[in-house]
Design a protein around this motif. Structure first.
Motif, PDB file in Angstrom:
ATOM      1  N   ASN A 127      11.311   2.843   0.353  1.00 24.77           N
ATOM      2  CA  ASN A 127      10.571   3.996   0.828  1.00 24.77           C
ATOM      3  C   ASN A 127       9.621   4.517  -0.318  1.00 24.77           C
ATOM      4  N   ALA A 128       8.422   4.132  -0.120  1.00 23.14           N
ATOM      5  CA  ALA A 128       7.389   4.345  -1.013  1.00 23.14           C
ATOM      6  C   ALA A 128       6.109   4.602  -0.465  1.00 23.14           C
ATOM      7  N   SER A 129       5.157   5.202  -1.453  1.00 23.58           N
ATOM      8  CA  SER A 129       3.762   5.431  -0.681  1.00 23.58           C
ATOM      9  C   SER A 129       2.796   4.577  -1.772  1.00 23.58           C
ATOM     10  N   ILE A 130       2.230   3.312  -1.051  1.00 23.42           N
ATOM     11  CA  ILE A 130       1.733   2.657  -1.730  1.00 23.42           C
ATOM     12  C   ILE A 130       0.349   2.450  -0.926  1.00 23.42           C
ATOM     13  N   PRO A 131      -0.789   2.386  -1.666  1.00 23.38           N
ATOM     14  CA  PRO A 131      -2.184   2.692  -1.051  1.00 23.38           C
ATOM     15  C   PRO A 131      -2.108   1.205  -0.589  1.00 23.38           C
ATOM     16  N   PHE A 132      -2.922   1.237   0.444  1.00 23.88           N
ATOM     17  CA  PHE A 132      -3.484  -0.163   1.259  1.00 23.88           C
ATOM     18  C   PHE A 132      -4.696   0.234   2.089  1.00 23.88           C
ATOM     19  N   SER A 133      -5.257  -0.864   2.266  1.00 26.09           N
ATOM     20  CA  SER A 133      -6.437  -0.656   3.349  1.00 26.09           C
ATOM     21  C   SER A 133      -6.310  -1.769   4.435  1.00 26.09           C
ATOM     22  N   PHE A 134      -6.770  -1.550   5.711  1.00 23.61           N
ATOM     23  CA  PHE A 134      -6.886  -2.433   6.790  1.00 23.61           C
ATOM     24  C   PHE A 134      -8.032  -2.362   7.851  1.00 23.61           C
ATOM     25  N   VAL A 173      -9.880   0.957   6.660  1.00 25.87           N
ATOM     26  CA  VAL A 173      -9.433   2.242   6.970  1.00 25.87           C
ATOM     27  C   VAL A 173      -8.139   2.217   5.687  1.00 25.87           C
ATOM     28  N   LYS A 174      -8.453   3.601   4.815  1.00 25.16           N
ATOM     29  CA  LYS A 174      -7.451   3.617   3.822  1.00 25.16           C
ATOM     30  C   LYS A 174      -6.514   4.358   4.053  1.00 25.16           C
ATOM     31  N   SER A 175      -4.973   4.033   3.609  1.00 22.67           N
ATOM     32  CA  SER A 175      -4.142   4.669   3.902  1.00 22.67           C
ATOM     33  C   SER A 175      -2.834   4.727   2.851  1.00 22.67           C
ATOM     34  N   ASN A 176      -1.707   4.897   2.994  1.00 26.96           N
ATOM     35  CA  ASN A 176      -0.457   4.823   2.116  1.00 26.96           C
ATOM     36  C   ASN A 176       0.658   4.514   2.950  1.00 26.96           C
ATOM     37  N   THR A 177       1.401   3.807   2.479  1.00 26.16           N
ATOM     38  CA  THR A 177       2.654   3.203   3.226  1.00 26.16           C
ATOM     39  C   THR A 177       3.688   4.262   3.372  1.00 26.16           C
ATOM     40  N   ARG A 178       4.446   4.416   4.391  1.00 27.96           N
ATOM     41  CA  ARG A 178       5.719   5.276   4.531  1.00 27.96           C
ATOM     42  C   ARG A 178       6.836   4.576   3.894  1.00 27.96           C
ATOM     43  N   ASN A 179       7.002   3.290   4.368  1.00 26.16           N
ATOM     44  CA  ASN A 179       8.026   2.399   3.589  1.00 26.16           C
ATOM     45  C   ASN A 179       7.552   1.227   3.691  1.00 26.16           C
ATOM     46  N   ILE A 180       7.833   0.161   2.962  1.00 29.28           N
ATOM     47  CA  ILE A 180       7.332  -1.108   2.967  1.00 29.28           C
ATOM     48  C   ILE A 180       8.415  -2.206   2.353  1.00 29.28           C
ATOM     49  N   SER A 181       8.133  -3.450   2.932  1.00 27.64           N
ATOM     50  CA  SER A 181       9.068  -4.692   2.273  1.00 27.64           C
ATOM     51  C   SER A 181       8.163  -6.028   2.388  1.00 27.64           C
ATOM     52  N   ALA A 182       8.671  -7.062   1.916  1.00 23.00           N
ATOM     53  CA  ALA A 182       7.998  -8.261   1.858  1.00 23.00           C
ATOM     54  C   ALA A 182       7.638  -8.737   3.256  1.00 23.00           C
ATOM     55  N   GLY A 183       8.464  -8.195   4.169  1.00 22.70           N
ATOM     56  CA  GLY A 183       8.219  -8.556   5.641  1.00 22.70           C
ATOM     57  C   GLY A 183       7.331  -7.815   6.537  1.00 22.70           C
ATOM     58  N   LEU A 216      -3.765  -6.559  12.695  1.00 25.09           N
ATOM     59  CA  LEU A 216      -4.553  -5.858  11.377  1.00 25.09           C
ATOM     60  C   LEU A 216      -4.727  -6.937  10.421  1.00 25.09           C
ATOM     61  N   GLN A 217      -5.745  -6.803   9.719  1.00 26.69           N
ATOM     62  CA  GLN A 217      -5.882  -7.405   8.337  1.00 26.69           C
ATOM     63  C   GLN A 217      -5.616  -6.327   7.161  1.00 26.69           C
ATOM     64  N   LEU A 218      -4.552  -6.745   6.513  1.00 28.10           N
ATOM     65  CA  LEU A 218      -4.033  -5.668   5.369  1.00 28.10           C
ATOM     66  C   LEU A 218      -4.424  -6.239   4.058  1.00 28.10           C
ATOM     67  N   SER A 219      -4.646  -5.169   3.232  1.00 24.37           N
ATOM     68  CA  SER A 219      -5.016  -5.413   1.776  1.00 24.37           C
ATOM     69  C   SER A 219      -3.982  -4.484   1.167  1.00 24.37           C
ATOM     70  N   ILE A 220      -2.976  -4.761   0.391  1.00 23.56           N
ATOM     71  CA  ILE A 220      -1.955  -3.894  -0.225  1.00 23.56           C
ATOM     72  C   ILE A 220      -2.325  -3.833  -1.606  1.00 23.56           C
ATOM     73  N   HIS A 221      -2.465  -2.483  -2.186  1.00 17.85           N
ATOM     74  CA  HIS A 221      -3.069  -2.628  -3.634  1.00 17.85           C
ATOM     75  C   HIS A 221      -1.722  -2.584  -4.761  1.00 17.85           C
ATOM     76  N   VAL A 222      -1.495  -3.693  -5.423  1.00 25.45           N
ATOM     77  CA  VAL A 222      -0.348  -3.804  -6.276  1.00 25.45           C
ATOM     78  C   VAL A 222      -0.528  -3.384  -7.768  1.00 25.45           C
ATOM     79  N   SER A 223      -1.885  -3.140  -7.911  1.00 24.30           N
ATOM     80  CA  SER A 223      -2.259  -2.679  -9.212  1.00 24.30           C
ATOM     81  C   SER A 223      -3.724  -2.360  -9.232  1.00 24.30           C
ATOM     82  N   SER A 224      -4.103  -1.518 -10.051  1.00 22.39           N
ATOM     83  CA  SER A 224      -5.603  -1.065  -9.979  1.00 22.39           C
ATOM     84  C   SER A 224      -6.475  -2.043  -9.812  1.00 22.39           C
ATOM     85  N   THR A 225      -6.318  -3.373 -10.188  1.00 21.56           N
ATOM     86  CA  THR A 225      -7.165  -4.435 -10.102  1.00 21.56           C
ATOM     87  C   THR A 225      -6.978  -5.346  -9.037  1.00 21.56           C
ATOM     88  N   GLN A 226      -5.771  -5.412  -8.522  1.00 19.56           N
ATOM     89  CA  GLN A 226      -5.154  -6.622  -7.889  1.00 19.56           C
ATOM     90  C   GLN A 226      -4.757  -6.083  -6.428  1.00 19.56           C
TER      91      GLN A 226
END
Length: 216
Positions: free
Chosen positions: A111-118, A134-144, A160-170
């Motif tokens: 259960n974490a708010s992770i920024p991502f775009s899709f 479209v920019k958003s934040n996860t409600r929860n997330i797993s590797a699946g 959807l095509q998703l891009s999950i931000h795992v750092s400020s540069t990646q």
């Protein structure tokens, strides 16, 4: 008998469940489907989109998979028995229970708010298909997969095509499909669950490592 030791390897499949059918012949060929019939001989699926561009063939080896709310991924391997339905329309796919194996992998859900775009590249409401991010934040997330609160008219089967931000540069990139939409307390939003479709091993490994770091 499946890898899980059950006498009926189809026992985990239930009518009404949403699953993904993918090809062993060519990667990137997946169809979101709904189970309409299950028996000891196999199962029958109704595609949620036209199967024209996927071109599954009789006897083709395929995989049926779905992820539970607990983060467990189930996979069944089988062969296409027949495909029926009007041209350019959703089709019925019958799969034989022949040499079926069952694979179970657990994805810890955080259960974490992770920024991502899709971007939405396939949808029942064609007007929302767009190259716009479209920019958003996860409600929860797993590797699946992940869940998100959204006011977009997304429905089960949209991709959807998703891009999950795992750092400020990646970022790590995935293709996903909507597996569940539920009304939320917020009048204008709903809870949308997205499952990743055949993620690249490198991307999945990077996301696992990122989530492990967050969870300690």
């Amino acid at each position: 008998m499946g890898k899980n030791g059950t006498k009926d390897p189809w026992s985990g499949l239930a009518v009404g469940k949403h699953v993904v059918v993918s090809s062993f012949v060519k990667s990137g060929r997946e169809i979101p489907c709904k189970i309409t019939k299950v028996s000891s001989q196999g199962c029958q699926l109704q595609s949620l989109r036209s199967t024209t561009r996927f071109s599954f063939q009789k006897e083709e080896k395929i995989r049926v998979k779905f992820t539970t709310e607990e983060g467990i991924l189930y996979c069944w391997d089988g062969k296409v028995d027949k495909i029926s339905g009007p041209k350019n329309q959703p089709a019925t796919i019958s799969i034989r229970n022949e040499g079926v194996t069952v694979d179970k992998r657990t994805f810890a859900r955080l259960n974490a708010s992770i920024p991502f775009s899709f971007k939405i590249f396939d949808a029942a409401e064609t007007k929302i298909i767009s190259d716009q991010l479209v920019k958003s934040n996860t409600r929860n997330i797993s590797a699946g997969g992940l869940s998100v609160m959204s006011d977009l008219p997304l429905t089960v089967g949209d991709q959807l095509q998703l891009s999950i931000h795992v750092s400020s540069t990646q970022s790590v990139n995935f293709i996903g499909w909507v597996t569940r939409c539920e009304a939320a307390k917020e009048e204008s939003k709903k809870l949308v669950a997205v499952e990743f479709l055949q993620p690249e091993e490198k991307e999945e490994r990077q996301l696992r490592s990122f989530l492990a770091g967050l969870s300690g």
